[in-house]
Scaffold this active site. Structure first.
Site, PDB file in Angstrom:
ATOM      1  N   SER A 171       0.809  -1.221   0.000  1.00 13.01           N
ATOM      2  CA  SER A 171       0.000   0.000   0.000  1.00 13.01           C
ATOM      3  C   SER A 171       0.841   1.270   0.000  1.00 13.01           C
ATOM      4  O   SER A 171       0.357   2.337  -0.365  1.00 13.01           O
ATOM      5  CB  SER A 171      -0.947   0.028   1.208  1.00 13.01           C
ATOM      6  N   GLY A 178      -1.809  -4.671   1.365  1.00 11.95           N
ATOM      7  CA  GLY A 178      -1.895  -5.926   2.094  1.00 11.95           C
ATOM      8  C   GLY A 178      -0.895  -6.979   1.679  1.00 11.95           C
ATOM      9  O   GLY A 178      -0.785  -8.014   2.326  1.00 11.95           O
ATOM     10  N   ASN A 218       4.439  -5.909   5.908  1.00 13.24           N
ATOM     11  CA  ASN A 218       3.352  -6.763   6.377  1.00 13.24           C
ATOM     12  C   ASN A 218       3.861  -8.065   6.997  1.00 13.24           C
ATOM     13  O   ASN A 218       3.222  -8.631   7.886  1.00 13.24           O
ATOM     14  CB  ASN A 218       2.398  -7.059   5.215  1.00 13.24           C
ATOM     15  N   ASP A 244      -4.833   9.158   9.602  1.00 12.15           N
ATOM     16  CA  ASP A 244      -4.679   7.850  10.247  1.00 12.15           C
ATOM     17  C   ASP A 244      -3.284   7.670  10.851  1.00 12.15           C
ATOM     18  O   ASP A 244      -3.031   6.693  11.540  1.00 12.15           O
ATOM     19  CB  ASP A 244      -4.980   6.709   9.263  1.00 12.15           C
ATOM     20  N   HIS A 259      -0.399   6.428   6.658  1.00  9.38           N
ATOM     21  CA  HIS A 259      -0.031   6.569   5.260  1.00  9.38           C
ATOM     22  C   HIS A 259       0.442   7.989   4.950  1.00  9.38           C
ATOM     23  O   HIS A 259      -0.122   8.954   5.452  1.00  9.38           O
ATOM     24  CB  HIS A 259      -1.228   6.226   4.364  1.00  9.38           C
TER      25      HIS A 259
END
Length: 232
Positions: free
Chosen positions: A55, A92, A123, A204, A207
């Site tokens: 991402s 992801g 991840n 958030d 990012h």
């Protein structure tokens, strides 16, 4: 403290990188009018770059033109490099997922890339995957790229201290050791320029914002250019 902020932010970044949510346009950042990269006239041989990652390459919650691959293409063209950067970031993706799709992505390209930017691993860290397994997946991807005679620039990540010194050491060593083993170029920690500045992250706090992407591009542009093979 620097290590404390690194621990908090990298933990957040890996959470964000793992996100498989549908990407949405940001509500707190409006897209700005910019010249499309292809409208920047550049002479010379086209240099094709495949941006292959998660991402953090996919441009989560940004407009189509605001992701790292798109901004990188613009910056390269403004620098006189006739670049086309292909965005193959999937939110992801682990290194295992990247390993599974790499050959397919390469086979679908019209022309062989001059360079692959390989940005994965965050991840794996989030899920506590053994760095030995992550290494094996990277080795498979690098073997694939080496067999196709495609140069690679590894976009490195770091594990936060709270993962423990053993995990941290083994994970952090991956990128440099793989670069040396395969003769690849490497950016040891490609988020180095923004991770201590919360204003360069979206609400958030995971990012990068469009401005954060600009900063990342500015601080990695020379390394990308240097990794491009010499023209024929």
């Amino acid at each position: 403290m620097r290590l404390a902020s690194l621990s908090i932010l990298l933990s957040a970044l890996t959470l964000g990188a793992c996100s498989s949510e549908v990407e949405e346009r940001p509500t707190d950042e409006q897209p700005t009018a910019e010249i499309a990269p292809n409208d920047i006239s550049v002479e010379g041989e086209e240099r094709r770059i495949l941006a292959f990652g998660d991402s953090l390459f996919a441009g989560y919650n940004l407009a189509d033109h605001q992701g790292y691959p798109e901004k990188l293409e613009r910056a390269l063209r403004e620098n006189g490099v006739n670049a086309r950067v292909i965005d193959s970031g999937v939110s992801g993706d682990t290194s295992a997922a990247g390993r599974q799709r790499l050959a397919f992505v390469l086979d679908q390209l019209e022309d062989k890339p001059d360079l692959v930017l390989l940005e994965l691993g965050g991840n794996d860290m989030l899920r506590g995957i053994d760095p030995a397994d992550t290494r094996a997946n990277f080795e498979a991807m690098l073997d694939e790229l080496q067999q196709r005679d495609i140069p690679v620039l590894l976009m490195g990540m770091r594990a936060p201290p709270n993962y423990g010194p053993d995990y941290q050491q083994r994970f952090d060593a991956l990128y440099g050791e793989l670069a040396a083993e395969y003769g690849a170029a490497v950016v040891p920690f490609w988020l180095e320029s923004i991770y201590e500045d919360p204003s360069l992250f979206q609400s958030d706090r995971i990012h990068p914002t469009a401005q954060g992407i600009d900063t990342l591009v500015a601080h990695t542009l020379d390394e990308v250019e240097a990794a491009l093979p010499a023209k024929n």
